[in-house]
Design an enzyme around this catalytic site. Structure first.
Site, PDB file in Angstrom:
ATOM      1  N   GLU A 177       0.819  -1.220   0.000  1.00  0.00           N
ATOM      2  CA  GLU A 177       0.000   0.000   0.000  1.00  0.00           C
ATOM      3  C   GLU A 177       0.855   1.273   0.000  1.00  0.00           C
ATOM      4  OE1 GLU A 177      -2.663   0.437   3.357  1.00  0.00           O
ATOM      5  OE2 GLU A 177      -3.609   2.208   2.503  1.00  0.00           O
ATOM      6  N   LYS A 219      -2.354  -2.074  -3.252  1.00  0.00           N
ATOM      7  CA  LYS A 219      -3.412  -1.223  -2.678  1.00  0.00           C
ATOM      8  C   LYS A 219      -3.025   0.242  -2.867  1.00  0.00           C
ATOM      9  CE  LYS A 219      -5.862  -0.306   1.651  1.00  0.00           C
ATOM     10  NZ  LYS A 219      -6.481  -0.910   2.821  1.00  0.00           N
TER      11      LYS A 219
HETATM   12  P1  13P Z   1      -9.259   4.046   4.031  1.00  0.00           P
HETATM   13  O1  13P Z   1     -10.069   3.262   3.042  1.00  0.00           O
HETATM   14  O2  13P Z   1     -10.058   4.640   5.141  1.00  0.00           O
HETATM   15  O3  13P Z   1      -8.324   5.019   3.373  1.00  0.00           O
HETATM   16  O4  13P Z   1      -8.313   3.011   4.774  1.00  0.00           O
HETATM   17  C1  13P Z   1      -7.659   2.064   4.032  1.00  0.00           C
HETATM   18  C2  13P Z   1      -6.492   1.629   4.796  1.00  0.00           C
HETATM   19  O5  13P Z   1      -6.343   0.471   5.071  1.00  0.00           O
HETATM   20  C3  13P Z   1      -5.511   2.631   5.187  1.00  0.00           C
HETATM   21  O6  13P Z   1      -4.307   1.985   5.450  1.00  0.00           O
END
Ligand code: 13P
Length: 340
Positions: A177, A219
């Protein structure tokens, strides 16, 4: 590395138009969200809220995996059933956030580096034994005056790839991510340029450090104008620029891309995901899915307010968002569905 198991798990996470539910807020983040609604900031309130989520009837029809937090993966329902078992019984793969949070990057005002690599190999083994089959690590990239710097992008990409390789060694699918934040007044084009540079660097590092692309999930953020940018482009324009950015940077071997919501409203996040699938789905090498926290949970949290009497209504709201997002994966999230 068990290549087959990793590939199978990654494929399952991205299959059947389902997506991930991120419920891995750290205690401080959870408390911030509770405080806004007057919910007590206690271990028991956190446990009760997570019980509400994992026991939502029918959640497994739209959710393939749930990302837990270290505290949550060790918790149980009131009757003693571990959350990991509740999820697994519902057909939802348990996952775990393993980073230790984003800290100030030395010498780089306004920029962050995500920590948590020390001791990670041992922690991953423990989480695997507890039933987790995938993990998450979030890197944070801010856009602002003179940032992101090349060094911030490099060090975060390096850490993401080290994490990914360690996860795969331990049999866990890494959710990688790199989040380019929405905060600020930057334009859509600036977000595109930053996102493209970040993703390119992340995949360079993943290849360099021998991560198995077939056994991971990306992600990313959607490509969006800053929250306070006066020019807010249409849903279709966001869909087009986001998918084109991904097509230029993400290898076809990656089975799934699951967006974070990043502070968009629940409906807008679904509408944008829906538009991407309407306009591109038949031509994409990877699945375009979701891994939302706020955009799935927020309406439910607001209804719950920490009260037992509101649990069922909150679960209905959670299920509704999960269903809308599954429909968005098919390009079928209509205004009529949103209203049901
Ligand atoms: P949000 O969808 O609230 O941005 O959170 C996703 C997430 O896992 C942040 O690390």
């Amino acid at each position: 590395m068990n290549t087959q198991n990793l590939t199978d798990t990654a494929k399952t996470l991205a299959a059947n138009d389902k997506g991930l539910l991120a419920m891995d807020e750290s205690n401080p983040t959870c408390h911030k969200r509770f405080a806004k609604l007057g919910i007590p900031q206690t271990v028991e309130a956190r446990r009760a809220y997570r019980e509400l989520i994992v026991t939502t009837p029918g959640l497994g029809e739209s959710i393939s995996g749930a990302i837990l937090y270290d505290e949550t993966i060790r918790q149980q329902k009131k009757d003693g059933t571990p959350f990991v078992k509740v999820l697994t019984d519902a057909g939802i793969i348990p996952g775990i956030k393993v980073d230790a949070g984003a800290k100030d990057l030395a010498g780089h005002p306004g920029e962050k580096i995500t920590e948590g690599l020390d001791g990670l190999r041992e922690r991953l083994l423990e989480y695997f034994q507890m039933g987790a089959r995938f993990a998450k690590w979030r890197a944070v990239i801010a856009i602002g005056d003179g940032i992101p710097s090349r060094s911030c992008i490099e060090v975060n990409a390096h850490a993401l790839a080290r994490y990914a390789a360690l996860c795969q060694e331990a049999g866990l699918v890494p959710v990688v991510e790199p989040e380019v934040l929405m905060d600020g007044d930057h334009t859509l084009e600036r977000c595109r340029a930053a996102t493209e540079e970040v993703l390119r660097t992340v995949f360079n590092q993943l290849n360099f450090q021998r991560a198995l692309l077939e056994g991971m999930i990306l992600k990313p953020n959607m490509v969006l104008p800053g929250l306070i940018c006066p020019m807010q482009e249409s849903v279709d324009a966001v869909a087009d620029i986001t998918v084109n950015c991904l097509l230029r940077t993400i290898p076809a071997a990656v089975p799934g891309i699951a967006f974070l919501s990043g502070g968009q409203s629940a409906e807008l996040a679904s509408a944008r995901l829906n538009a991407m699938n309407v306009r591109f789905k038949s031509r994409l090498p990877w699945a375009l899915a979701f891994s939302f926290a706020r955009a799935i949970q927020q309406p439910a949290l607001e209804i719950w307010q920490g009260k037992e009497a509101n649990v069922q209504a909150a679960q209905q709201a959670l299920l509704h968002r999960a269903r809308c997002n599954r429909a968005a994966r098919r390009g079928e999230c209509t205004a009529a569905l949103e209203k049901t």
